[in-house]
Scaffold this motif. Sequence first.
Motif, PDB file in Angstrom:
ATOM      1  N   UNK A 235     -28.315  63.022 -15.067  1.00  0.00           N
ATOM      2  CA  UNK A 235     -29.244  62.166 -14.333  1.00  0.00           C
ATOM      3  C   UNK A 235     -28.801  60.701 -14.282  1.00  0.00           C
ATOM      4  N   UNK A 236     -28.014  60.265 -15.241  1.00  0.00           N
ATOM      5  CA  UNK A 236     -27.593  58.868 -15.311  1.00  0.00           C
ATOM      6  C   UNK A 236     -26.097  58.778 -15.616  1.00  0.00           C
ATOM      7  N   UNK A 237     -25.594  57.553 -15.538  1.00  0.00           N
ATOM      8  CA  UNK A 237     -24.203  57.322 -15.897  1.00  0.00           C
ATOM      9  C   UNK A 237     -23.911  57.737 -17.329  1.00  0.00           C
ATOM     10  N   UNK A 238     -24.876  57.533 -18.212  1.00  0.00           N
ATOM     11  CA  UNK A 238     -24.697  57.916 -19.617  1.00  0.00           C
ATOM     12  C   UNK A 238     -24.475  59.414 -19.748  1.00  0.00           C
ATOM     13  N   UNK A 239     -25.164  60.202 -18.914  1.00  0.00           N
ATOM     14  CA  UNK A 239     -24.974  61.654 -18.929  1.00  0.00           C
ATOM     15  C   UNK A 239     -23.577  62.023 -18.460  1.00  0.00           C
ATOM     16  N   UNK A 240     -23.111  61.364 -17.411  1.00  0.00           N
ATOM     17  CA  UNK A 240     -21.765  61.630 -16.900  1.00  0.00           C
ATOM     18  C   UNK A 240     -20.702  61.261 -17.924  1.00  0.00           C
ATOM     19  N   UNK A 241     -20.990  60.219 -18.664  1.00  0.00           N
ATOM     20  CA  UNK A 241     -20.020  59.692 -19.623  1.00  0.00           C
ATOM     21  C   UNK A 241     -19.748  60.660 -20.769  1.00  0.00           C
ATOM     22  N   UNK A 242     -20.641  61.607 -20.974  1.00  0.00           N
ATOM     23  CA  UNK A 242     -20.468  62.576 -22.053  1.00  0.00           C
ATOM     24  C   UNK A 242     -19.408  63.619 -21.714  1.00  0.00           C
TER      25      UNK A 242
ATOM     26  N   UNK B 212     -15.106  66.887 -15.722  1.00  0.00           N
ATOM     27  CA  UNK B 212     -15.551  66.270 -14.465  1.00  0.00           C
ATOM     28  C   UNK B 212     -14.830  66.880 -13.261  1.00  0.00           C
ATOM     29  N   UNK B 213     -13.521  67.054 -13.393  1.00  0.00           N
ATOM     30  CA  UNK B 213     -12.758  67.624 -12.268  1.00  0.00           C
ATOM     31  C   UNK B 213     -13.083  69.105 -12.083  1.00  0.00           C
ATOM     32  N   UNK B 214     -13.354  69.820 -13.170  1.00  0.00           N
ATOM     33  CA  UNK B 214     -13.745  71.229 -13.050  1.00  0.00           C
ATOM     34  C   UNK B 214     -15.055  71.363 -12.278  1.00  0.00           C
ATOM     35  N   UNK B 215     -15.948  70.407 -12.494  1.00  0.00           N
ATOM     36  CA  UNK B 215     -17.271  70.503 -11.863  1.00  0.00           C
ATOM     37  C   UNK B 215     -17.310  69.896 -10.458  1.00  0.00           C
TER      38      UNK B 215
ATOM     39  N   UNK C 199     -27.453  53.574 -14.808  1.00  0.00           N
ATOM     40  CA  UNK C 199     -27.569  53.764 -13.360  1.00  0.00           C
ATOM     41  C   UNK C 199     -27.850  55.232 -13.023  1.00  0.00           C
ATOM     42  N   UNK C 200     -28.889  55.523 -12.220  1.00  0.00           N
ATOM     43  CA  UNK C 200     -29.135  56.907 -11.786  1.00  0.00           C
ATOM     44  C   UNK C 200     -27.953  57.411 -10.959  1.00  0.00           C
TER      45      UNK C 200
ATOM     46  N   UNK D 125     -12.503  60.227 -10.226  1.00  0.00           N
ATOM     47  CA  UNK D 125     -13.068  58.956  -9.779  1.00  0.00           C
ATOM     48  C   UNK D 125     -14.367  58.665 -10.524  1.00  0.00           C
ATOM     49  N   UNK D 126     -15.253  59.671 -10.615  1.00  0.00           N
ATOM     50  CA  UNK D 126     -16.518  59.486 -11.329  1.00  0.00           C
ATOM     51  C   UNK D 126     -16.269  59.164 -12.807  1.00  0.00           C
TER      52      UNK D 126
END
Length: 352
Positions: A191-198, A204-207, A169-170, A214-215
């Motif tokens: 760009x995608x969920x796969x990128x976030x998953x890394x 995630x909270x720092x950024x 998912x974008x 939640x993300x």
Amino acid sequence: MDAFYASVEQRDFPEYRGVPLVVGGMPEGRGGVVATASYEARKFGVRSAMPSKQALQLCPHAIFVKPRFAAYKEVSQKIREIFSRYTDLIEPLSLDEAYLDVTHDKLNIGSAIEIAQQIKQAIKDELNLTASAGVSINKFVAKIASDIKKPDGLTFIGPSYIEGFMENLPVEKFYGVGKVTAGKMKKQGLFTGADLKKLSEREMTDRFGKAGSFYYNIVRGIDNREVQPHRETKSMGAEDTFAYDLTTEGEMHSELEKIAKTVHERLLKYQLKGRTITLKIKYNDFRQITRSLSIPKNINDTATILNTTKKLLATTDVENSKIRLLGITLSNFLPVETKAKLKTDQLSLFEI
């Protein structure tokens, strides 16, 4: 619901059917904002929240009509009645959208997909409108699924498909990720969920602050939020976009008075009183600011709301401003249990 306001207008007025229709502010003068657009108008790039003047440029032959909120509210109530045949766990998000928990369905159908099909058919048969449904194991995935096959769509995302679906998912398609956050993510190579998953939860909270947790969960298909039939109201307000820019303090005070009266009427309707008053200002260059003030006691009267927003307005650069929108919101309401206690205490004063 599919293009809800526009679909109701096209249902009620045959001359609007099959043509590009825009519901919202008129494009004349400085112009208003699009509330929603029919699918015929969307083909030309017209979207909700777009300035009406821009919508007219994209689709010069579009028909513009003002919203009829009373009509939409009446239809929305009938849709809720259809929902209630299947479950009592209904969480409305707006007039045209809701979450339903059908874990224990009232008709013992036993299939969420079948329930969604029946609801869609009932809306079509009884109200002559179409709806799109998303079916999954939690709110977040169901919400995304509901947008996939619009209009008149039904999408099921089962447990075994969720992680793969979220990875592809974008980021801009993630519910809760707006344009600003999506832009921020893309600048970081996400760009995608796969990128976030890394990223780890800490990263995630720092950024992205609190939303990072939640993300972190939703990209893994985890969303433990329950469907809440009786969500407590956190704020209530009103705003107005003007046909022409406001440039004098007198004009601004006059418009604030109208908005304050609307807020007062809504607070009375829901028997709410709050302590924090927020003024929203959008300038003609689309720059937006808010100013808030908390007062010692809970109020809902027009005079206090208006006087406070005037004071908040005075803290801004009024003399050099060109304002296209003003809004007033009241929040920090009395807790439900406190309101109940106050009501009980008041009644006891009249006992003999």
